[in-house]
Write an enzyme that holds these catalytic residues in place. Sequence first.
Site, PDB file in Angstrom:
ATOM      1  N   THR A  27       0.991  -1.421   0.419  1.00  0.00           N
ATOM      2  CA  THR A  27       0.168  -0.272  -0.211  1.00  0.00           C
ATOM      3  C   THR A  27       0.579   1.226   0.001  1.00  0.00           C
ATOM      4  OG1 THR A  27      -1.343  -1.494   1.900  1.00  0.00           O
ATOM      5  CG2 THR A  27      -2.265   0.618   1.043  1.00  0.00           C
ATOM      6  N   HIS A 527      -5.212  -4.646  11.467  1.00  0.00           N
ATOM      7  CA  HIS A 527      -4.585  -3.182  11.366  1.00  0.00           C
ATOM      8  C   HIS A 527      -3.419  -3.220  12.227  1.00  0.00           C
ATOM      9  CE1 HIS A 527      -9.031  -1.668  11.021  1.00  0.00           C
ATOM     10  NE2 HIS A 527      -8.738  -2.374   9.757  1.00  0.00           N
ATOM     11  N   ALA A 561       2.993   1.768   7.765  1.00  0.00           N
ATOM     12  CA  ALA A 561       1.503   1.055   9.194  1.00  0.00           C
ATOM     13  C   ALA A 561       2.747   1.276  10.263  1.00  0.00           C
ATOM     14  CB  ALA A 561       0.398   0.223   9.231  1.00  0.00           C
TER      15      ALA A 561
HETATM   16  C1  LIG Z   1      -8.251  -8.859   5.409  1.00  0.00           C
HETATM   17  C2  LIG Z   1      -7.338  -7.282   5.343  1.00  0.00           C
HETATM   18  C3  LIG Z   1      -8.895  -6.787   5.480  1.00  0.00           C
HETATM   19  C4  LIG Z   1      -8.932  -5.277   5.432  1.00  0.00           C
HETATM   20  N1  LIG Z   1      -9.603  -4.785   6.148  1.00  0.00           N
HETATM   21  C5  LIG Z   1      -9.514  -2.972   5.752  1.00  0.00           C
HETATM   22  C6  LIG Z   1      -9.978  -2.119   5.273  1.00  0.00           C
HETATM   23  O1  LIG Z   1     -11.144  -2.643   4.687  1.00  0.00           O
HETATM   24  N2  LIG Z   1      -9.753  -0.539   5.327  1.00  0.00           N
HETATM   25  C7  LIG Z   1      -9.142  -0.249   6.024  1.00  0.00           C
HETATM   26  O2  LIG Z   1      -8.635   0.897   5.411  1.00  0.00           O
HETATM   27  N3  LIG Z   1      -7.701  -1.019   5.795  1.00  0.00           N
HETATM   28  C8  LIG Z   1      -7.893  -2.658   5.805  1.00  0.00           C
HETATM   29  N4  LIG Z   1      -7.017  -3.598   5.932  1.00  0.00           N
HETATM   30  C9  LIG Z   1      -5.733  -3.158   6.229  1.00  0.00           C
HETATM   31  C10 LIG Z   1      -5.018  -2.202   5.789  1.00  0.00           C
HETATM   32  O3  LIG Z   1      -4.969  -3.154   4.230  1.00  0.00           O
HETATM   33  C11 LIG Z   1      -3.825  -2.260   6.033  1.00  0.00           C
HETATM   34  O4  LIG Z   1      -3.203  -1.169   7.686  1.00  0.00           O
HETATM   35  C12 LIG Z   1      -2.134  -1.433   5.446  1.00  0.00           C
HETATM   36  O5  LIG Z   1      -2.905  -2.040   3.287  1.00  0.00           O
HETATM   37  C13 LIG Z   1      -1.410  -1.844   5.691  1.00  0.00           C
HETATM   38  O6  LIG Z   1       0.036  -0.915   4.168  1.00  0.00           O
HETATM   39  P1  LIG Z   1       1.245  -1.165   4.409  1.00  0.00           P
HETATM   40  O7  LIG Z   1       2.054  -0.343   3.892  1.00  0.00           O
HETATM   41  O8  LIG Z   1       1.547  -1.430   5.791  1.00  0.00           O
HETATM   42  O9  LIG Z   1       1.895  -2.642   4.368  1.00  0.00           O
HETATM   43  P2  LIG Z   1       1.650  -3.372   3.341  1.00  0.00           P
HETATM   44  O10 LIG Z   1       0.313  -3.138   2.046  1.00  0.00           O
HETATM   45  O11 LIG Z   1       1.335  -5.006   3.945  1.00  0.00           O
HETATM   46  O12 LIG Z   1       2.072  -4.274   2.191  1.00  0.00           O
HETATM   47  C14 LIG Z   1       3.572  -4.669   2.724  1.00  0.00           C
HETATM   48  C15 LIG Z   1       4.349  -5.193   1.549  1.00  0.00           C
HETATM   49  O13 LIG Z   1       5.802  -5.406   1.899  1.00  0.00           O
HETATM   50  C16 LIG Z   1       5.785  -7.089   0.512  1.00  0.00           C
HETATM   51  N5  LIG Z   1       7.112  -8.220   2.063  1.00  0.00           N
HETATM   52  C17 LIG Z   1       7.427  -8.401   2.717  1.00  0.00           C
HETATM   53  N6  LIG Z   1       8.237  -8.336   3.264  1.00  0.00           N
HETATM   54  C18 LIG Z   1       9.266  -8.594   2.240  1.00  0.00           C
HETATM   55  C19 LIG Z   1      10.695  -8.494   2.156  1.00  0.00           C
HETATM   56  N7  LIG Z   1      10.930  -9.261   3.095  1.00  0.00           N
HETATM   57  N8  LIG Z   1      10.718  -8.392   0.452  1.00  0.00           N
HETATM   58  C20 LIG Z   1       9.794  -8.041  -0.181  1.00  0.00           C
HETATM   59  N9  LIG Z   1       8.809  -7.940  -0.225  1.00  0.00           N
HETATM   60  C21 LIG Z   1       7.792  -7.371   1.234  1.00  0.00           C
HETATM   61  C22 LIG Z   1       4.613  -7.869   1.112  1.00  0.00           C
HETATM   62  O14 LIG Z   1       4.656  -8.962   0.679  1.00  0.00           O
HETATM   63  C23 LIG Z   1       3.444  -6.456   1.356  1.00  0.00           C
HETATM   64  O15 LIG Z   1       3.517  -6.362  -0.644  1.00  0.00           O
HETATM   65  C24 LIG Z   1      -7.447  -4.709   5.975  1.00  0.00           C
HETATM   66  C25 LIG Z   1      -6.504  -5.923   6.095  1.00  0.00           C
HETATM   67  C26 LIG Z   1      -6.888  -7.179   5.193  1.00  0.00           C
HETATM   68  C27 LIG Z   1      -5.304  -8.159   5.633  1.00  0.00           C
END
Ligand SMILES: Cc1cc2nc3c(=O)[nH]c(=O)nc-3n(C[C@H](O)[C@H](O)[C@H](O)COP(=O)(O)OP(=O)(O)OC[C@H]3O[C@@H](n4cnc5c(N)ncnc54)[C@H](O)[C@@H]3O)c2cc1C
Length: 591
Positions: A27, A527, A561
């Site tokens: 994300t 979350h 996050a």
């Molecule tokens: C089932 C579910 C339902 C949800 N529903 C909602 C909702 O309706 N509304 C809302 O606002 N939020 C929702 N959330 C929460 C929201 O989606 C997350 O808070 C947000 O997407 C987190 O973003 P991020 O960038 O922190 O991490 P992420 O989007 O998880 O990105 C992390 C990325 O890093 C990659 N990665 C990890 N380790 C490595 C590595 N060693 N090497 C290479 N790549 C790696 C992963 O594959 C992933 O693509 C939900 C989450 C889930 C799982």
Amino acid sequence: NSVIPIENFGAPGIDATYDYVVVGGGTSGLTIAARLAETSGATVAVLEAGGLYEVEAPLLSVIPGLAAAVNTGTSPDDDSLLIDWNFDTVPQTGANNRVLRYARGKCLGGSSGRNFMVYHRGTKGTFDKWAELIGDTAWSWASVLPFFKKSTTLTPPDMSKRQSNASIFYDPVGFDNSLNGPLQVTWPNHGSPLSTYVEVGLASIGLLPDTDLNTGTLNGSSWASVTVNPKDQSRESSETSFLDQALGNSKLKVYQHAFAKQILFSGTTATGVKVDTFGVGYTIKAKKEVIVSAGAFQSPQLLMVSGIGPQATLQSKGISVLKDLPGVGQNLMDHFLFGITYRVNVVTATRLLLDLVSAADALTQYLAQKGPLTAPGFGVIGYEKLPASANLSNSSRAALDAAFPSDWPDVEYIGIDGIMNGWKNADDQKVDDGYNYGGISAALVAPLSRGSITINSSKMEDPPLIDLGYLTHPADAEVAVAAFKRTRQAWAGTDITLGDEYLPGPAMDTDASILEYIRETLVPVWHPSGTCKMGASSDPEAVVDSNGRVHGVKNLRVVDASIFPVLPPGHPQSACYMVAEKIAQDIKDGN
Ligand SMILES: Cc1cc2nc3c(=O)[nH]c(=O)nc-3n(C[C@H](O)[C@H](O)[C@H](O)COP(=O)(O)OP(=O)(O)OC[C@H]3O[C@@H](n4cnc5c(N)ncnc54)[C@H](O)[C@@H]3O)c2cc1C
């Protein structure tokens, strides 16, 4: 999308050098990568451990109504999707020592490729608190609102396709479409009939309907806006928005199935990342910065295996300490939910799973961009600070008031088109007795409990040890019981129930038995945040500064996050996009 064009294709297995290397195409990662690639002259590599969700789980990820159907259960054997990391928690003391399966996206888009697509923002007080805690007004509501707006484009609901009793109120002032924000926000072309009555039930306990959830207040109920593409009612993610818009810009290279194993340093300056693609190792170097966006579990894990974290933990796993930062992996904040189920006299999604005719009809409607599959499981959501009649003890109220500003709700209520019984897997929903089932759930959105993540070994391949810490603070247990009783009152304000409360049933009427039921059936809302928390260097728990730079080393940021110093009430994806937009701007401004 089913292919990354050649000009954006990062060639795995071959060493290469870029200005910025972003670890994690999720994300926040794709958002910051796409924005940095707009800067003239800057080259950017994204290293993502997964592939395209449209290829690896096409229907189950792209069609909003199927998002919850697979692999979001709490049972550790609920793992059928390639695009999920399939993490398990350690036994949760606050949940009767259950081990919980915990969904996390492993694909371009990350958890925005797995989530339930609800989009809304925290309150004004949320971000003013964020700014106060880190001592930097650049994160106040007034300062971050432009970045929420910059990331999004709002499309009004299509009332020609929604049911007429599912009309939507919203305040367009929360968005500025002249900015052409890449992320599409709208409402599904379907209003769950159950949710229209949940709205009435919530109104009966004092939550005003038709409130707006994107302009800095969360007090009342609303049809949730969602990240769904209004053109075809498909999932919108950071991949279909930010990455899609950046495709064609050859300064951005995307490495798929590129698993980051370690951040490389020269002294205390980050210089690149050690990567593995299907067993082939290579190095991607960063001339300017490494940006870690691997999410709230793996960003702290990657820092730790690379020598940044609590000294004793690193030493116990044989990792040489580059920087002792005790806050890495601490301060884990998350939301969980639980609920009450009734048989109802309206059609709910439980029919779709059992009745082939209903399922086929839903699919036909979806092809015409209508019907239940356009909605990702949710309809109406509502927020409140518990009223005095909820009888919270003085000590719990005081603890909440000390931690959260006055506009921060205690509880979120969600109308759920299904059965609330611990959500072990999709089979929970298959009660084949001819009835429709519906739930109203409650989630604690001002939790005082904290968890942590730590490492099991010095290798990224070993999953981190995840302790969510749910219900370990006594005030949270009290709030949960009070919220459960409010949910019962809300059900009483609807006129769609058939018979007695189905689950847990009216006999469960003491505080102790209600709390026991909650511990036995609570479900994560997925979350996790705060595990590389933002704060001044004088804060011993802080991991990054207010520009996302890791304290004590150079050329290394964390942007996802994990850096939230507070977990905004409700649903956090909006804040993940905002954080990445804001720090991309900081970098462009030379901060
Ligand atoms: C089932 C579910 C339902 C949800 N529903 C909602 C909702 O309706 N509304 C809302 O606002 N939020 C929702 N959330 C929460 C929201 O989606 C997350 O808070 C947000 O997407 C987190 O973003 P991020 O960038 O922190 O991490 P992420 O989007 O998880 O990105 C992390 C990325 O890093 C990659 N990665 C990890 N380790 C490595 C590595 N060693 N090497 C290479 N790549 C790696 C992963 O594959 C992933 O693509 C939900 C989450 C889930 C799982």
